[in-house]
Design a protein around this motif. Structure first.
Motif, PDB file in Angstrom:
ATOM      1  N   SER A  77      -8.198   5.393   6.060  1.00  0.00           N
ATOM      2  CA  SER A  77      -9.234   4.363   5.329  1.00  0.00           C
ATOM      3  C   SER A  77      -8.715   3.308   4.729  1.00  0.00           C
ATOM      4  CB  SER A  77      -9.850   5.120   4.049  1.00  0.00           C
ATOM      5  OG  SER A  77      -9.019   5.437   3.322  1.00  0.00           O
ATOM      6  N   ALA A  78      -7.488   3.007   4.509  1.00  0.00           N
ATOM      7  CA  ALA A  78      -6.765   1.902   4.148  1.00  0.00           C
ATOM      8  C   ALA A  78      -6.274   0.986   5.134  1.00  0.00           C
ATOM      9  CB  ALA A  78      -5.481   2.257   3.043  1.00  0.00           C
ATOM     10  N   LEU A  99       0.755  -1.256   0.056  1.00  0.00           N
ATOM     11  CA  LEU A  99       0.013   0.022   0.041  1.00  0.00           C
ATOM     12  C   LEU A  99       0.853   1.075  -0.124  1.00  0.00           C
ATOM     13  CD1 LEU A  99      -2.782  -0.936   2.601  1.00  0.00           C
ATOM     14  CD2 LEU A  99      -2.867  -0.836   0.167  1.00  0.00           C
ATOM     15  N   THR A 146      -3.601   7.664  12.055  1.00  0.00           N
ATOM     16  CA  THR A 146      -2.731   6.675  11.486  1.00  0.00           C
ATOM     17  C   THR A 146      -1.923   5.844  12.501  1.00  0.00           C
ATOM     18  OG1 THR A 146      -1.442   8.188  10.598  1.00  0.00           O
ATOM     19  CG2 THR A 146      -3.279   7.352   8.995  1.00  0.00           C
ATOM     20  N   ASP A 174      -9.701  10.657   5.781  1.00  0.00           N
ATOM     21  CA  ASP A 174      -8.436  10.814   5.215  1.00  0.00           C
ATOM     22  C   ASP A 174      -8.022  12.452   5.150  1.00  0.00           C
ATOM     23  OD1 ASP A 174      -8.093   8.105   5.119  1.00  0.00           O
ATOM     24  OD2 ASP A 174      -8.784   7.756   3.016  1.00  0.00           O
ATOM     25  N   VAL A 199      -0.146   5.697   3.177  1.00  0.00           N
ATOM     26  CA  VAL A 199      -1.240   5.141   3.773  1.00  0.00           C
ATOM     27  C   VAL A 199      -1.907   5.641   4.683  1.00  0.00           C
ATOM     28  CG1 VAL A 199      -1.610   2.555   4.342  1.00  0.00           C
ATOM     29  CG2 VAL A 199       0.587   2.869   3.352  1.00  0.00           C
TER      30      VAL A 199
END
Length: 217
Positions: free
Chosen positions: A64-65, A30, A136, A87, A61
């Motif tokens: 949301s990922a 990713l 994150t 994001d 990254v």
């Protein structure tokens, strides 16, 4: 404001193990890097103790990922439906290393600030020479140490804020907790790890404020 309790620390795996965990989850792909680069970074970060987190820059990254990679109680993580702009919550008041991978040191869940509002917690963290975790970073922490998320002992990540058109900060502040499976979450998501938000001025007895002592490349 409630009395402070002792801070809650949860040991993290060695950096080499953290790198392997991210590789297992496909985070390196990713991020547009290789498994070898991730392993080399972890090796170069030698000397890190059990309170150092390996993180991927949020520009590579986004939350949301990462959120769907969370696993707790056999359930996958998710972002609440009323946070489609997750994001866009960017680092605010937090200096990140200009590098794709970096280390977050002195990670703490901030249980002693449970039932404080973000508005109350931020100056207290600053006084303690700590900075709040990014969303994150909080997700990375739970990916590596699922026990960092416990029912009634979850945390906010107020190092990520959304700046609205015109310059004002959005009153929502991101947090990570465990779904009750109510409302739009859906019953099938009960006990799943959940990325959501709370208001800047509101208190929640079950949310502390995750923070760190520093970040380095």
């Amino acid at each position: 404001m409630p009395d402070s309790a002792s801070a809650h620390h949860i040991a993290l795996p060695p950096l080499a193990s953290q790198a392997e965990r991210l590789i297992e989850l496909g985070v390196h792909e990713l991020a547009g890097t290789t498994a070898e680069d991730l392993r080399a970074f972890a090796e170069d970060g030698g000397g890190a103790d059990g309170n150092t987190l390996l993180a991927v820059h949020p520009g590579l990254v986004p939350a949301s990922a990462l959120a769907p990679l969370l696993q707790l109680n056999g359930k996958s993580g998710f972002v609440v439906v009323d946070m489609p702009d997750v994001d866009l919550f960017a680092p605010h008041g937090v200096d990140l290393p200009d590098a794709p991978l970096y280390l977050v040191t002195g990670v703490d869940r901030g249980d002693h600030m449970a039932n404080w509002s973000p508005e109350e917690a931020l100056p207290a963290l600053t006084e303690e020479h700590r900075t709040p975790l990014l969303l994150t970073e909080g997700i990375h922490w739970v990916l590596q140490q699922p026990d960092a998320l416990e029912r009634n002992h979850c945390f906010m990540t107020i190092g990520s804020r959304l700046r609205k058109a015109g310059g004002a900060l959005d009153a929502r502040t991101p947090a990570i907790w465990i779904s009750n499976g109510s409302g739009r979450d859906g019953r099938e998501r009960r006990n799943a790890p959940k990325v959501g938000w709370c208001w800047w001025g509101n208190r929640h007895t079950w949310l502390g404020f995750a923070s760190a002592t520093g970040r380095r490349p």
